[in-house]
Motif scaffolding. Sequence first.
Motif, short mmCIF file in Angstrom:
data_model
loop_
_atom_site.label_atom_id
_atom_site.label_comp_id
_atom_site.label_asym_id
_atom_site.label_seq_id
_atom_site.Cartn_x
_atom_site.Cartn_y
_atom_site.Cartn_z
N ASP A 4 -11.29 6.79 8.86
CA ASP A 4 -10.51 5.57 9.08
C ASP A 4 -9.81 5.13 7.81
OD1 ASP A 4 -11.28 5.34 11.78
OD2 ASP A 4 -13.15 4.37 11.21
N LEU A 5 -10.51 5.23 6.68
CA LEU A 5 -9.91 4.82 5.41
C LEU A 5 -8.76 5.75 5.01
CD1 LEU A 5 -13.18 3.93 3.48
CD2 LEU A 5 -11.32 2.36 4.00
N VAL A 6 -8.96 7.04 5.23
CA VAL A 6 -7.89 7.99 4.90
C VAL A 6 -6.68 7.74 5.80
CG1 VAL A 6 -7.24 10.43 4.95
CG2 VAL A 6 -9.47 9.75 4.04
N ARG A 7 -6.93 7.42 7.06
CA ARG A 7 -5.83 7.14 7.99
C ARG A 7 -5.07 5.88 7.58
NH1 ARG A 7 -8.75 6.71 12.09
NH2 ARG A 7 -8.87 8.95 12.45
N LEU A 8 -5.81 4.83 7.19
CA LEU A 8 -5.15 3.61 6.72
C LEU A 8 -4.30 3.86 5.49
CD1 LEU A 8 -7.80 0.74 7.07
CD2 LEU A 8 -5.69 1.03 8.37
N ALA A 9 -4.83 4.64 4.57
CA ALA A 9 -4.09 4.95 3.35
C ALA A 9 -2.81 5.71 3.68
CB ALA A 9 -4.97 5.77 2.40
N ASP A 10 -2.93 6.67 4.60
CA ASP A 10 -1.75 7.44 4.99
C ASP A 10 -0.71 6.55 5.66
OD1 ASP A 10 -0.46 10.09 5.34
OD2 ASP A 10 -0.71 9.62 7.47
N ASP A 11 -1.15 5.64 6.51
CA ASP A 11 -0.23 4.73 7.21
C ASP A 11 0.52 3.82 6.24
OD1 ASP A 11 -1.05 5.80 9.59
OD2 ASP A 11 -2.38 4.14 10.13
N THR A 12 -0.12 3.49 5.13
CA THR A 12 0.50 2.56 4.18
C THR A 12 1.13 3.28 2.99
OG1 THR A 12 -1.67 2.25 3.11
CG2 THR A 12 -1.02 0.65 4.80
N ASP A 25 1.04 6.53 -9.18
CA ASP A 25 2.30 5.80 -9.00
C ASP A 25 2.41 5.15 -7.62
OD1 ASP A 25 2.39 8.21 -7.74
OD2 ASP A 25 4.46 8.68 -8.29
N ASP A 26 1.34 5.10 -6.83
CA ASP A 26 1.38 4.49 -5.51
C ASP A 26 0.96 3.03 -5.56
OD1 ASP A 26 2.20 6.87 -4.48
OD2 ASP A 26 0.29 7.40 -3.57
N ASP A 27 1.59 2.20 -4.72
CA ASP A 27 1.28 0.77 -4.63
C ASP A 27 0.30 0.55 -3.46
OD1 ASP A 27 1.10 -1.93 -4.52
OD2 ASP A 27 3.24 -2.30 -4.13
N PRO A 28 -0.98 0.13 -3.74
CA PRO A 28 -1.97 -0.02 -2.69
C PRO A 28 -1.98 -1.39 -2.01
CG PRO A 28 -3.03 -0.37 -4.79
CD PRO A 28 -1.57 -0.10 -5.09
N THR A 29 -1.01 -2.26 -2.30
CA THR A 29 -1.04 -3.63 -1.77
C THR A 29 -1.13 -3.65 -0.26
OG1 THR A 29 0.26 -4.42 -3.66
CG2 THR A 29 0.13 -5.84 -1.73
N ALA A 30 -0.31 -2.84 0.41
CA ALA A 30 -0.32 -2.82 1.88
C ALA A 30 -1.66 -2.33 2.42
CB ALA A 30 0.81 -1.93 2.39
#
Length: 352
Positions: free
Chosen positions: A277-285, A238-243
Motif C-alpha cells: 500500500d505504501l509503495v502504491r501511494l508513493a507511486d501515485d504521488t 530530488d523527489d517532493d514527498p509532500t503529496a
Amino acid sequence: MKAIHVDSITKEFDGVTAVDDLSFAVERGELFGLLGPNGAGKSTLINMLVTLLPPSSGTASVNGHDIRSERGAVRSSIGIVFQEPALDEELTGAENLAFHSRLYGQNRAERAERIDEVLALVGLSAERDDPVGTYSGGMKRRLEIARGLLHEPAVLFLDEPTVGLDARTRRDTWEYIQRLNEEAGVSIVLTTHYIEEADHLCDRVAIVDDGDIVAIDSPSALKASLGGDVVALEFASDDDPTALFDRLEGQSWSREYTASDDGVRVTVDDGDARIADLVRLADDTGVRISSVDLREPTLENVFLELTDRSAAGSDRNGAAGDQTVMASGDQTGTALESGDDRSSAVSTEDRP
C-alpha cells in the motif's frame, strides 16, 4: 489452584529493597519467564519462592504450600536448576542422578525407573555411564534439568538456564525445555536476561526492573503494546514527498508518520501487508522509493520503552552492587544477585 501465587512479597538487604511488594500468579502447566538484567531482583525472588531466603514481608504459595510455614512441603514439590553448576564431574550421569534421588528418599526400584525416564527425556540415555567431566556444556545443563525432574516436581525453577552456553547449544537447550514442559506437564518458572530466550520460550513474561514488575503478559501482547510495526521508506533525493504525506494522513491503517530528510517512517498495524500500500501511494504521488525497511516490535523495544535503560548493559547497584547485564544477542557473562545460597541446593539440612 495456581502453580504459584505471590502476595505482596518484599525482600530488603540492609535497607536496600531488592524485591518490592510483588504480586502475581503462575498458572499450572505454564512456562513463565522473569526477564530483566542482573541486579533487577529475579534471583532474589526465586530464592524466596524455593525457601532459600525468607521474605521481609508478604508471602507466596507454591503448589498450594506457603513458603513461610510449609517449607518442607514446598521443597518436596519443586525442582531447581541454578545458574551455577552443581554436578560431580568424576561421577557418571546416572551416578549423579542416583545421589540426588537418595536425598529425596526414593527407593531402589523407583530410583532406577526415574533415572531411566529423565535421561530419556533430556536425550542422555546413551551417555548415562560416561563421566560428567566428559560432557559438553549443553549436556551438563540437560543433566541438571534431569536432576531437577527426578522426584516429579509440580514446579521447576530454571535460574538463567543457558548462561555461558554458545548460541547453538543455547538453542538446543531451548528445545529440551519446551519439550519437558509439553511432555512432562510441569510448570516452569525461568529467569533470564536473554530477551530472545524469553520471547522464544515463554507463555507469559514478567519484565523485572529494580525489584518491581513493570509489565506482565504474553510476548506477543507486550510487543503489540508498542503500537504496531514501523515501515521506513527512503526516497530519491530530488523527489517532493509532500503529496505522499497528505495521502498518508487520510489512510485508516496509518497510525502516524515521521518525516526525515531522506524519507519517512510510518507506523502501521501489519507491516507485511502495508508495504504494498505504501509503495502504491508513493507511486501515485510521484515519489520514487530507493529502499524499504520493515521493523517489527521486539521485547527489547518493550524493555527499553518501560525502563528507559540500555539493553546493552549499564552500571547499576542492585541488592549487592551487581553489574547490570541485558542481552538481546549471544552475550554471556552474568553476575549472581545478592542472597543466592548455592550450597543450600545440595545440603540435606531442613530437607523434607
